[in-house]
Design a protein around this motif. Structure first.
Motif, PDB file in Angstrom:
ATOM      1  N   GLY A  47      -5.301   1.302 -12.862  1.00  0.00           N
ATOM      2  CA  GLY A  47      -5.286   2.215 -11.707  1.00  0.00           C
ATOM      3  C   GLY A  47      -6.408   1.921 -10.733  1.00  0.00           C
ATOM      4  N   ILE A  48      -7.588   1.638 -11.265  1.00  0.00           N
ATOM      5  CA  ILE A  48      -8.733   1.306 -10.414  1.00  0.00           C
ATOM      6  C   ILE A  48      -8.477  -0.004  -9.690  1.00  0.00           C
ATOM      7  CG2 ILE A  48     -11.175   0.669 -10.455  1.00  0.00           C
ATOM      8  CD1 ILE A  48     -11.460   2.637 -12.838  1.00  0.00           C
ATOM      9  N   THR A  49      -7.939  -1.000 -10.414  1.00  0.00           N
ATOM     10  CA  THR A  49      -7.632  -2.288  -9.801  1.00  0.00           C
ATOM     11  C   THR A  49      -6.593  -2.128  -8.692  1.00  0.00           C
ATOM     12  OG1 THR A  49      -8.116  -3.410 -11.875  1.00  0.00           O
ATOM     13  CG2 THR A  49      -6.827  -4.634 -10.259  1.00  0.00           C
ATOM     14  N   HIS A  50      -5.569  -1.346  -8.946  1.00  0.00           N
ATOM     15  CA  HIS A  50      -4.532  -1.113  -7.937  1.00  0.00           C
ATOM     16  C   HIS A  50      -5.115  -0.426  -6.699  1.00  0.00           C
ATOM     17  CE1 HIS A  50      -0.659  -0.323  -6.169  1.00  0.00           C
ATOM     18  NE2 HIS A  50      -0.948   0.972  -6.115  1.00  0.00           N
ATOM     19  N   THR A  51      -5.978   0.558  -6.903  1.00  0.00           N
ATOM     20  CA  THR A  51      -6.612   1.253  -5.787  1.00  0.00           C
ATOM     21  C   THR A  51      -7.462   0.302  -4.960  1.00  0.00           C
ATOM     22  OG1 THR A  51      -6.656   3.307  -7.059  1.00  0.00           O
ATOM     23  CG2 THR A  51      -8.133   3.170  -5.158  1.00  0.00           C
ATOM     24  N   LEU A  52      -8.258  -0.542  -5.628  1.00  0.00           N
ATOM     25  CA  LEU A  52      -9.088  -1.511  -4.907  1.00  0.00           C
ATOM     26  C   LEU A  52      -8.233  -2.518  -4.138  1.00  0.00           C
ATOM     27  CD1 LEU A  52     -11.950  -2.203  -7.462  1.00  0.00           C
ATOM     28  CD2 LEU A  52     -12.097  -0.964  -5.303  1.00  0.00           C
ATOM     29  N   GLU A  53      -7.125  -2.958  -4.736  1.00  0.00           N
ATOM     30  CA  GLU A  53      -6.225  -3.882  -4.042  1.00  0.00           C
ATOM     31  C   GLU A  53      -5.585  -3.216  -2.831  1.00  0.00           C
ATOM     32  OE1 GLU A  53      -3.557  -5.130  -7.092  1.00  0.00           O
ATOM     33  OE2 GLU A  53      -4.968  -6.623  -7.892  1.00  0.00           O
ATOM     34  N   SER A  54      -5.229  -1.940  -2.942  1.00  0.00           N
ATOM     35  CA  SER A  54      -4.645  -1.212  -1.817  1.00  0.00           C
ATOM     36  C   SER A  54      -5.648  -1.069  -0.681  1.00  0.00           C
ATOM     37  CB  SER A  54      -4.178   0.178  -2.258  1.00  0.00           C
ATOM     38  OG  SER A  54      -3.173   0.075  -3.214  1.00  0.00           O
ATOM     39  N   ILE A  55      -6.876  -0.722  -1.028  1.00  0.00           N
ATOM     40  CA  ILE A  55      -7.922  -0.587  -0.009  1.00  0.00           C
ATOM     41  C   ILE A  55      -8.192  -1.937   0.647  1.00  0.00           C
ATOM     42  CG2 ILE A  55     -10.381  -0.104   0.357  1.00  0.00           C
ATOM     43  CD1 ILE A  55     -10.090   2.055  -1.848  1.00  0.00           C
ATOM     44  N   SER A  56      -8.238  -2.984  -0.157  1.00  0.00           N
ATOM     45  CA  SER A  56      -8.461  -4.328   0.372  1.00  0.00           C
ATOM     46  C   SER A  56      -7.342  -4.747   1.322  1.00  0.00           C
ATOM     47  CB  SER A  56      -8.563  -5.323  -0.782  1.00  0.00           C
ATOM     48  OG  SER A  56      -8.603  -6.633  -0.311  1.00  0.00           O
ATOM     49  N   GLY A  57      -6.107  -4.455   0.958  1.00  0.00           N
ATOM     50  CA  GLY A  57      -4.971  -4.761   1.836  1.00  0.00           C
ATOM     51  C   GLY A  57      -5.026  -3.980   3.125  1.00  0.00           C
ATOM     52  N   TRP A  58      -5.427  -2.719   3.021  1.00  0.00           N
ATOM     53  CA  TRP A  58      -5.528  -1.880   4.219  1.00  0.00           C
ATOM     54  C   TRP A  58      -6.614  -2.402   5.152  1.00  0.00           C
ATOM     55  CZ3 TRP A  58      -9.518   1.536   5.755  1.00  0.00           C
ATOM     56  CH2 TRP A  58      -9.217   2.320   6.846  1.00  0.00           C
ATOM     57  N   VAL A  59      -7.770  -2.757   4.590  1.00  0.00           N
ATOM     58  CA  VAL A  59      -8.884  -3.262   5.405  1.00  0.00           C
ATOM     59  C   VAL A  59      -8.521  -4.601   6.045  1.00  0.00           C
ATOM     60  CG1 VAL A  59     -11.246  -4.177   5.280  1.00  0.00           C
ATOM     61  CG2 VAL A  59     -10.687  -2.007   4.172  1.00  0.00           C
ATOM     62  N   SER A  60      -7.845  -5.471   5.296  1.00  0.00           N
ATOM     63  CA  SER A  60      -7.499  -6.785   5.853  1.00  0.00           C
ATOM     64  C   SER A  60      -6.439  -6.683   6.949  1.00  0.00           C
ATOM     65  CB  SER A  60      -7.033  -7.723   4.747  1.00  0.00           C
ATOM     66  OG  SER A  60      -5.807  -7.290   4.217  1.00  0.00           O
ATOM     67  N   SER A  61      -5.680  -5.593   6.958  1.00  0.00           N
ATOM     68  CA  SER A  61      -4.670  -5.436   8.012  1.00  0.00           C
ATOM     69  C   SER A  61      -5.267  -4.902   9.314  1.00  0.00           C
ATOM     70  CB  SER A  61      -3.568  -4.494   7.537  1.00  0.00           C
ATOM     71  OG  SER A  61      -4.039  -3.167   7.422  1.00  0.00           O
ATOM     72  N   LEU A  62      -6.514  -4.478   9.283  1.00  0.00           N
ATOM     73  CA  LEU A  62      -7.141  -3.984  10.512  1.00  0.00           C
ATOM     74  C   LEU A  62      -7.442  -5.086  11.410  1.00  0.00           C
ATOM     75  CD1 LEU A  62      -9.550  -1.247   9.152  1.00  0.00           C
ATOM     76  CD2 LEU A  62      -7.361  -0.938  10.249  1.00  0.00           C
TER      77      LEU A  62
END
Length: 62
Positions: A47-62
């Motif tokens: 769950g923590i890994t998935h959350t970090l990957e989601s945040i990373s994807g969101w930041v990289s899309s900015l």
């Protein structure tokens, strides 16, 4: 030019800088690192890994 950096490396640099400039003490930092290692072997790790990957994807899309 795209630059990718590992979250582990980035967090390591941040922790080192906090310790170097006096905002993070050595023993609480060691306790936090050990807590991170111990939580990595529990059921919360995916769950923590998935959350970090989601945040990373969101930041990289900015």
């Amino acid at each position: 030019m795209v630059i990718t950096i590992s979250a582990t490396l980035l967090l390591g640099i941040i922790i080192f800088l906090l310790w170097r400039f006096g905002y993070q003490r050595l023993w609480p930092g060691i306790a936090t690192a050990l807590f991170g290692f111990s939580i990595a072997s529990t059921g919360a790790a995916p769950g923590i890994t998935h959350t970090l990957e989601s945040i990373s994807g969101w930041v990289s899309s900015l």
